[in-house]
Design a protein around this motif. Sequence first.
Motif, short mmCIF file in Angstrom:
data_model
loop_
_atom_site.label_atom_id
_atom_site.label_comp_id
_atom_site.label_asym_id
_atom_site.label_seq_id
_atom_site.Cartn_x
_atom_site.Cartn_y
_atom_site.Cartn_z
N LEU A 92 -8.55 4.95 -10.71
CA LEU A 92 -8.52 5.38 -9.21
C LEU A 92 -9.77 4.90 -7.83
O LEU A 92 -9.18 4.31 -7.00
CB LEU A 92 -7.89 6.61 -9.36
CG LEU A 92 -6.75 7.83 -10.39
CD1 LEU A 92 -6.49 8.38 -10.03
CD2 LEU A 92 -5.49 6.37 -9.73
N ALA A 93 -10.71 4.91 -9.04
CA ALA A 93 -11.95 4.78 -7.53
C ALA A 93 -11.79 3.41 -7.56
O ALA A 93 -12.31 3.29 -6.55
CB ALA A 93 -13.03 5.36 -7.91
N LYS A 122 1.19 -1.08 0.21
CA LYS A 122 0.42 -0.26 0.25
C LYS A 122 1.02 1.93 -0.23
O LYS A 122 0.71 2.13 -0.76
CB LYS A 122 -0.69 0.05 1.44
CG LYS A 122 -2.39 -1.07 1.00
CD LYS A 122 -2.93 -0.80 2.43
CE LYS A 122 -4.17 -2.26 2.21
NZ LYS A 122 -4.90 -1.92 3.60
N TYR A 169 0.55 4.60 -2.98
CA TYR A 169 0.45 6.03 -2.59
C TYR A 169 1.98 6.72 -2.62
O TYR A 169 1.90 7.89 -3.67
CB TYR A 169 0.95 6.16 -0.88
CG TYR A 169 -0.82 5.46 -0.51
CD1 TYR A 169 -1.77 4.73 -1.28
CD2 TYR A 169 -0.49 4.68 0.76
CE1 TYR A 169 -2.43 4.64 -0.43
CE2 TYR A 169 -1.64 4.02 1.70
CZ TYR A 169 -2.86 3.75 0.73
OH TYR A 169 -3.99 3.08 1.36
N LEU A 206 -7.49 -1.66 -2.65
CA LEU A 206 -5.93 -1.59 -1.67
C LEU A 206 -7.25 -1.79 -0.25
O LEU A 206 -7.06 -2.33 0.91
CB LEU A 206 -5.59 -0.27 -1.72
CG LEU A 206 -4.83 0.18 -2.78
CD1 LEU A 206 -4.44 1.27 -2.84
CD2 LEU A 206 -3.91 -1.31 -2.87
N ASN A 207 -8.22 -1.01 -0.30
CA ASN A 207 -9.05 -1.04 1.34
C ASN A 207 -9.89 -2.65 1.64
O ASN A 207 -10.56 -3.16 2.62
CB ASN A 207 -10.32 -0.25 1.13
CG ASN A 207 -10.32 1.28 1.04
OD1 ASN A 207 -9.19 1.32 1.70
ND2 ASN A 207 -10.81 1.69 0.24
N VAL A 236 -9.36 1.16 -7.13
CA VAL A 236 -7.74 1.18 -7.10
C VAL A 236 -8.23 1.16 -5.25
O VAL A 236 -7.02 0.33 -4.76
CB VAL A 236 -6.66 1.73 -7.71
CG1 VAL A 236 -5.44 1.32 -6.36
CG2 VAL A 236 -5.78 1.77 -8.85
N ARG A 237 -9.16 2.30 -5.47
CA ARG A 237 -8.87 2.33 -4.21
C ARG A 237 -9.70 1.33 -3.07
O ARG A 237 -9.43 1.25 -2.45
CB ARG A 237 -9.59 3.55 -3.49
CG ARG A 237 -10.29 4.01 -2.40
CD ARG A 237 -10.63 5.41 -2.46
NE ARG A 237 -10.97 6.05 -0.91
CZ ARG A 237 -11.40 6.69 -0.32
NH1 ARG A 237 -11.63 7.95 -1.58
NH2 ARG A 237 -12.16 7.29 0.87
N LYS A 238 -10.61 1.28 -3.63
CA LYS A 238 -11.84 -0.30 -3.25
C LYS A 238 -11.17 -1.43 -3.37
O LYS A 238 -10.99 -1.74 -2.49
CB LYS A 238 -12.47 -0.74 -4.49
CG LYS A 238 -13.27 -1.26 -4.09
CD LYS A 238 -14.90 -1.22 -5.03
CE LYS A 238 -15.67 -2.72 -4.46
NZ LYS A 238 -17.23 -2.79 -5.16
N ALA A 243 -2.51 3.50 -12.49
CA ALA A 243 -3.52 2.56 -12.21
C ALA A 243 -3.38 1.53 -12.35
O ALA A 243 -3.31 -0.19 -11.98
CB ALA A 243 -4.70 3.15 -12.29
#
Length: 445
Positions: free
Chosen positions: A209-210, A89, A93, A216-217, A212-214, A151
């Motif tokens: 990107l949205a 992670k 970032y 990673l979470n 990718v964020r999901k 991404a």
Amino acid sequence: MNRDLTVGKPEKQLWIFCLPLFGSVIFQQLYNIADSFVAGKFISENALAAVGNSYEITLIFIAFAFGCNIGCSVIVSQLFGAKRYKDLKTAVYTSLISSGILCAVLMLAGLIFCRALLEMIHTPQDIIDDSKLYLDIYILGLPFTFFYNIATGIFSALGDSKTPFIFLSISSVTNIGMDILFVTVFKLGIAGVAIATLICQGISCILSLAVVRKKLNKIKSDGKAAIFSFKLLGKLAIIAIPSILQQSFISVGNIIIQGVINSFGSSVIAGYSAAVKLNNLVITSFTTLGNGISNYTAQNLGADKPERIKSGFRAGVKMVWSISVPLTLLYFFCGKFLVGIFLDNPTGEAMQTGIQFLHIVAPFYLIASLKLTADGVLRGAGMMNKFMAATFTDLILRVVLAKILSGILGSVGIWISWPIGWTVATAMSLIFYRTGKWFRQNRTV
């Protein structure tokens, strides 16, 4: 869905993983092909020449974005294979932050110096204003290009090649429609082609990107990951900088070659612009499949399974050859039809130039695909010095021979430089792959 490339039959895993990558690059290239198609069919031959002339300069920016993609993808692949999810992670970032800063610097430089670069490569006066307009709009959309590449690098590192394929397939088809709409209905000319591409790439970037964020979470890690790490930045840079340099020098070499081509006039530029888009579709496809092999190599080295690399290489060769053979036949025997797609009046010097280029270059796709497969292994294993040596040899040969042979054989001499460079560089990449010690080492982050 994330895919672990360290287990299962290598050939099956690579086919499942790489086929969506191949589909993605086809749709990615539709962006550039759509711009050239609409410019040539609905504006003018000069507009096609302007887009093609600008394209070589856009490749400099893409080189930086691609390098960031590779750096992020290889390091995240190794961390994913080693199951070091907290560091994974942080690496993501760090990639996003450092790439954003680099992108801002490039945008400023591009807006200031692009016209000077166009003049330096002897862009004909009848297309220089359109070339500059296209470049200015392209540069404004550069953040979308950078963050979308990051991404896709993350998706590939996690073994997910389907998500970027879905985004690209939708946005690429939409881009074709928007290109035609902005040019034929809104009468925006070259600006309309560039604006349509910017909008579609922007939508793809934001959605990617949205997701990718999901993703990673959903990955559970011990403790909160740091937002930035200079240590991981250094590891990213070790992979990214050679890739950026490699792609940048290739772009600079192509610009030098473009300058040689420009001396033959707008018709030759237009014919070359059409043919080179078709050529880039093939080469970029091989490069993307090579990137998939890099992810496969990096994950297996991260998991301490180097014995799987040879099987992966053999499977990769089968895969790229199964694609290169039909494309070679298509380009060689149907070149006139394919080049004619981009030209409103498919006759004369422009058509002859495009066909000539394809007839000389297409028979050597088997060789080029073999090099890019070996390069994928070298890059995934972190053997960047050898990877760069083979790549620079190809570039230097093509640039030098293009200048020398064009003075003897005319524009035909430029096209002949491609297969010569590919053949020599392929021999080098294979020697590096076969004699390298990486398969006997435990190379992890």
